[in-house]
Structures are given as C-alpha cells and as structure tokens.
Motif scaffolding. Structure first.
Motif, PDB file in Angstrom:
ATOM      1  N   GLY A 108     -43.225  36.619 -77.282  1.00 13.00           N
ATOM      2  CA  GLY A 108     -44.019  37.744 -76.841  1.00 13.00           C
ATOM      3  C   GLY A 108     -44.961  37.311 -75.732  1.00 13.00           C
ATOM      4  N   GLU A 123     -48.627  38.839 -73.623  1.00 13.91           N
ATOM      5  CA  GLU A 123     -49.631  39.869 -73.438  1.00 13.91           C
ATOM      6  C   GLU A 123     -50.733  39.306 -72.552  1.00 13.91           C
ATOM      7  N   SER A 124     -51.457  40.205 -71.910  1.00 13.83           N
ATOM      8  CA  SER A 124     -52.527  39.808 -71.003  1.00 13.83           C
ATOM      9  C   SER A 124     -53.810  39.587 -71.783  1.00 13.83           C
TER      10      SER A 124
END
Length: 153
Positions: free
Chosen positions: A113, A115-116
């Motif tokens: 995964g 994400e920021s």
C-alpha cells in the motif's frame, strides 16, 4: 650496411604480401561456433579465393573440406517462422487416481500500500495583508537612468 638492411626488409615482407593470394585455413575464434561462408561450415577447412572486407572485387571462394549447414534447427521447440506445424499434444503421464496426495501448502498472501503523509494546514490569509512595495519605474537598484558602462581604462 644500409643496403643489407633494405634487402633483409624486402625479403621479410615479400612472403606477407604474397600470402593474400594463396589459400587460408579457417580456424574458428571460439570452439563450437561455426564459421559459415555461403551456407557451408568452413571451420578447419581450406578456403581459396579473394574474400573479405578489404577486397574491391568479389570472387566466389572455393571451400575444400567444408560441410553444408542445415537451414533449420532440429530441436524439440516450435518456431512459427520456419513454417512447420507444432507437435500435437503434450507428452504427459497421467498419475493413478488412488495415489497418495501431498499435504496442502500453507496459505500465503502479501499486500502493499501507499499513502501520502498528512500535510500541515496552510495558514489563512490575514485580514489586512501587508502593503505591496513597488519597484522604481526607471533605473536599477542604484537609481541609474541607464545601465552602467563596463569598467575599462
């Protein structure tokens, strides 16, 4: 002494100059990799004639002791460019129905995964922003009307 040296050089270089008109024995650079000339394997064979990149004319070479090279490989693979049909089916052996089955493999799963990172909130515009400072209309930072001339004496 100079005359003897000149004669020795002429005698030493004459066989080299005449060697290009004779025959050559072809020895491959790597063992197992054939030297193919016009569809004939010329490895360890005698080649006679003018043949090569340095020749202005082309003369068909004579190859003594070569053997013809097969145009298509005889292997158990299918090459569509050869135009032949592939073999039918697979060579498999069907196991008996009552055989002992191996134990089932353990389950395996993996996930990735991305994400920021959370960014801080941007500051709000103030109610009364600072005044805009205008640059002078003419001249540079020192107040010149024209750019300064290069310094030379």
């Amino acid at each position: 002494m100079r005359f003897a040296t000149a004669i020795a050089i002429l005698i030493g270089t004459a066989p080299v100059a005449l060697a290009s008109e004779g025959f050559e024995i072809v020895i491959p650079q790597r063992p197992g990799v054939p030297v193919v000339i016009n569809g004939i394997d010329a490895s360890y064979a005698v080649v006679e004639g003018q043949y090569g990149l340095g020749r202005g004319n082309y003369m068909q070479p004579m190859i003594y002791g070569g053997r013809p090279v097969e145009p298509e490989p005889h292997v158990g693979h299918y090459y569509p460019s050869l135009g032949s049909k592939p073999g039918y089916g697979r060579m498999e052996i069907a196991p008996p129905a009552e055989r002992k089955l191996p134990k089932p493999a353990e389950s395996y799963s993996r996930s990735w995964g991305a994400e920021s990172m959370m960014q801080p909130a941007e500051p709000q515009v103030p109610m009364y922003p600072p005044a805009v400072i205008l640059a002078p209309e003419r001249g540079g930072p020192r107040g010149y009307d024209t750019p300064p001339r290069p310094y030379r004496r």
